[in-house]
Design an enzyme around this catalytic site. Structure first.
Site, short mmCIF file in Angstrom:
data_model
loop_
_atom_site.label_atom_id
_atom_site.label_comp_id
_atom_site.label_asym_id
_atom_site.label_seq_id
_atom_site.Cartn_x
_atom_site.Cartn_y
_atom_site.Cartn_z
N ASP A 164 33.41 38.05 31.31
CA ASP A 164 33.05 39.20 30.46
C ASP A 164 31.83 38.88 29.61
OD1 ASP A 164 35.44 40.69 31.31
OD2 ASP A 164 36.48 39.11 30.23
N HIS A 209 41.37 40.22 28.59
CA HIS A 209 40.49 40.39 29.74
C HIS A 209 40.94 41.67 30.46
CE1 HIS A 209 38.10 39.67 33.26
NE2 HIS A 209 39.18 39.65 34.02
P1 NAD Z 1 42.82 36.44 46.37
O1 NAD Z 1 43.93 37.36 46.71
O2 NAD Z 1 41.63 36.39 47.25
O3 NAD Z 1 43.40 34.98 46.25
C1 NAD Z 1 44.55 34.70 45.53
C2 NAD Z 1 45.19 33.53 46.21
O4 NAD Z 1 46.29 33.13 45.39
C3 NAD Z 1 45.74 33.88 47.58
O5 NAD Z 1 45.31 32.94 48.54
C4 NAD Z 1 47.24 33.84 47.37
O6 NAD Z 1 47.95 33.45 48.52
C5 NAD Z 1 47.33 32.80 46.28
N1 NAD Z 1 48.58 32.80 45.56
C6 NAD Z 1 49.41 33.83 45.31
N2 NAD Z 1 50.53 33.39 44.70
C7 NAD Z 1 50.37 32.05 44.55
C8 NAD Z 1 51.18 31.04 44.00
N3 NAD Z 1 52.38 31.31 43.49
N4 NAD Z 1 50.73 29.77 44.01
C9 NAD Z 1 49.52 29.49 44.53
N5 NAD Z 1 48.72 30.40 45.10
C10 NAD Z 1 49.14 31.68 45.09
O7 NAD Z 1 42.42 36.74 44.85
P2 NAD Z 1 41.11 36.30 44.06
O8 NAD Z 1 40.10 37.34 44.23
O9 NAD Z 1 40.78 34.88 44.41
O10 NAD Z 1 41.63 36.41 42.55
C11 NAD Z 1 42.57 35.50 42.03
C12 NAD Z 1 43.04 35.96 40.64
O11 NAD Z 1 41.96 35.93 39.73
C13 NAD Z 1 43.55 37.40 40.62
O12 NAD Z 1 44.66 37.45 39.74
C14 NAD Z 1 42.41 38.17 40.01
O13 NAD Z 1 42.84 39.36 39.40
C15 NAD Z 1 41.93 37.18 39.01
N6 NAD Z 1 40.59 37.36 38.47
C16 NAD Z 1 40.37 37.00 37.18
C17 NAD Z 1 39.15 37.16 36.62
C18 NAD Z 1 38.90 36.76 35.17
O14 NAD Z 1 37.77 36.95 34.70
N7 NAD Z 1 39.86 36.23 34.44
C19 NAD Z 1 38.09 37.70 37.37
C20 NAD Z 1 38.33 38.04 38.69
C21 NAD Z 1 39.59 37.87 39.24
#
Ligand code: NAD
Length: 361
Positions: free
Chosen positions: A187, A215
């Site tokens: 952000d 966030h």
């Molecule tokens: P994605 O779906 O591509 O990848 C997530 C991965 O996490 C998948 O491979 C899934 O199998 C795995 N996963 C699910 N449960 C799990 C567990 N219990 N243990 C280990 N791995 C597990 O998603 P992404 O695009 O890589 O995003 C990941 C997270 O980050 C999401 O929650 C998204 O909303 C968040 N995010 C946060 C920000 C921020 O600024 N804080 C920004 C973008 C995304």
């Protein structure tokens, strides 16, 4: 005010100036051992960009060897294996070892730095609260695993990041609160880019934008203390922009809704920029941010109207003190604080119900 009420304030947000290296970094160097870094959700989108950045020295530098521990869920093991193959094929000089697993005890064993990315990402039209139920249980289990197996410095990326960090820390009571933080740097990067674009200057010429709160789209991107370089010298952003209406409306709204705009366009949530922000966050935490103010969600020490007293703090970051909070900012901060209180309550309720079900079995 009850202890529980006080506690919620902790993961509200914070601006921090980072000024010295973490002990773990020095210790591992002295012992000549690779730094052990776990990335959860390693088979996912953010993981794909983040692993490259870590392995190529983007966070810890090109002199530091790293062992990567990659955690994902069982159905993703084949995909994760492909990622491991690619990491091997990159032939990174400082990548000591890669361990891919679906087991918490293997993934968290003796880790120095934990990047908790893995969670269910928000899909188009999905509200953050819908994510809560699915995701807080993951962070509860990982908090417990950190206590049991890790050495522990933790950044939480998976959403809802602030509340997940709160839950993770809550279930890792023996780990100092200051070792936990949640990602709000994306952000901040978004806010600084909006200002730079408006002024037609490089991103590097804008600094000290602050992100208060969750966030989510209640966050408050605050430029009251930010600076922009105009005609060779830094001036307050408000003086450079000269358009209060834009700052109070379009700017704030664009930053608040940027994640949703990316999802709408890409049909996937931000990944490259989230990985880059994670790199910025961890690098500044471990190596220092110089004279720049950077935003991370960390435990409160009672400043800015957020109750003190619950947390012992002697960490490696410092909350910037003495910033003036005007009425506009206070109002925005209170809105996002209210949302976090609700999220905290919901998250604790979910975790407690989960515990009761586990006991009944
Ligand atoms: P994605 O779906 O591509 O990848 C997530 C991965 O996490 C998948 O491979 C899934 O199998 C795995 N996963 C699910 N449960 C799990 C567990 N219990 N243990 C280990 N791995 C597990 O998603 P992404 O695009 O890589 O995003 C990941 C997270 O980050 C999401 O929650 C998204 O909303 C968040 N995010 C946060 C920000 C921020 O600024 N804080 C920004 C973008 C995304």
């Amino acid at each position: 005010m009850s202890d529980v009420t006080l506690y919620i304030y902790k993961y509200l947000f914070r601006l921090v100036l980072l000024h010295r290296q973490l002990g773990i970094f020095t210790v591992s160097d002295r012992m000549g051992e690779p730094l052990r870094v776990v990335v959860t959700g390693a088979a996912g989108q953010i993981g794909y960009s983040l692993l490259y950045a870590i392995a190529s020295g983007g966070i810890f530098g090109d002199k530091k060897r790293v062992t990567l521990l990659l955690l994902d869920i069982p159905p993703m093991m084949e995909v994760l294996n492909g990622v491991v193959m690619e990491l091997s094929d990159c032939s990174f000089p400082n990548l000591a070892e890669v361990i891919a697993t679906d087991k918490l005890d293997v993934a968290f064993k003796d880790v120095d730095v934990a990047m908790l990315v893995g969670a269910m990402p928000r899909k188009e039209g999905m509200e953050r609260k819908d994510l809560l139920a699915a995701n807080v249980k993951i962070f509860k289990a990982q908090g417990a695993a950190l206590v049991q197996y890790a050495k522990k410095t933790v950044v939480v990326v998976g959403n809802p990041a602030n509340t997940n960090a709160f839950i993770c820390s809550h279930y890792a009571p023996s780990i100092p609160k200051e070792n936990f933080s949640a990602l709000t740097r994306l952000d901040q990067n978004r806010a600084q880019n909006q200002i730079a674009a408006r002024l037609g200057i490089p991103n590097s010429d804008v600094q000290d934008c602050i992100i208060w709160g969750n966030h989510s789209n209640t966050q408050f991107p605050d430029v009251c203390h930010a600076k922009a370089k105009v005609d060779g010298k830094f001036v307050p952003v408000q003086d450079a922009v000269k358009d209060d209406n834009w700052i109070k409306n379009e700017f704030i709204s664009t930053v608040q809704k940027r994640g949703a705009a990316v999802i709408k366009a890409r049909k996937l949530s931000s990944a490259m920029s989230a990985a880059k922000a994670t790199v910025d966050h961890v690098r500044d935490w471990l190596l220092g941010s110089g004279d720049r103010i950077v935003s991370m969600a960390v435990a409160s020490d009672g400043s800015y109207g957020i109750p003190a007293g619950l947390i012992q703090r002697n960490g490696n970051w410092k909350i910037v003190q003495g910033l003036e909070i005007n009425d506009f900012a206070r109002e925005k901060m209170d809105i996002t604080m209210k949302e976090l209180l609700q999220e905290r309550d919901d998250a604790l309720k979910i975790c407690e119900q989960d515990q009761q079900i586990a006991c009944q079995k």
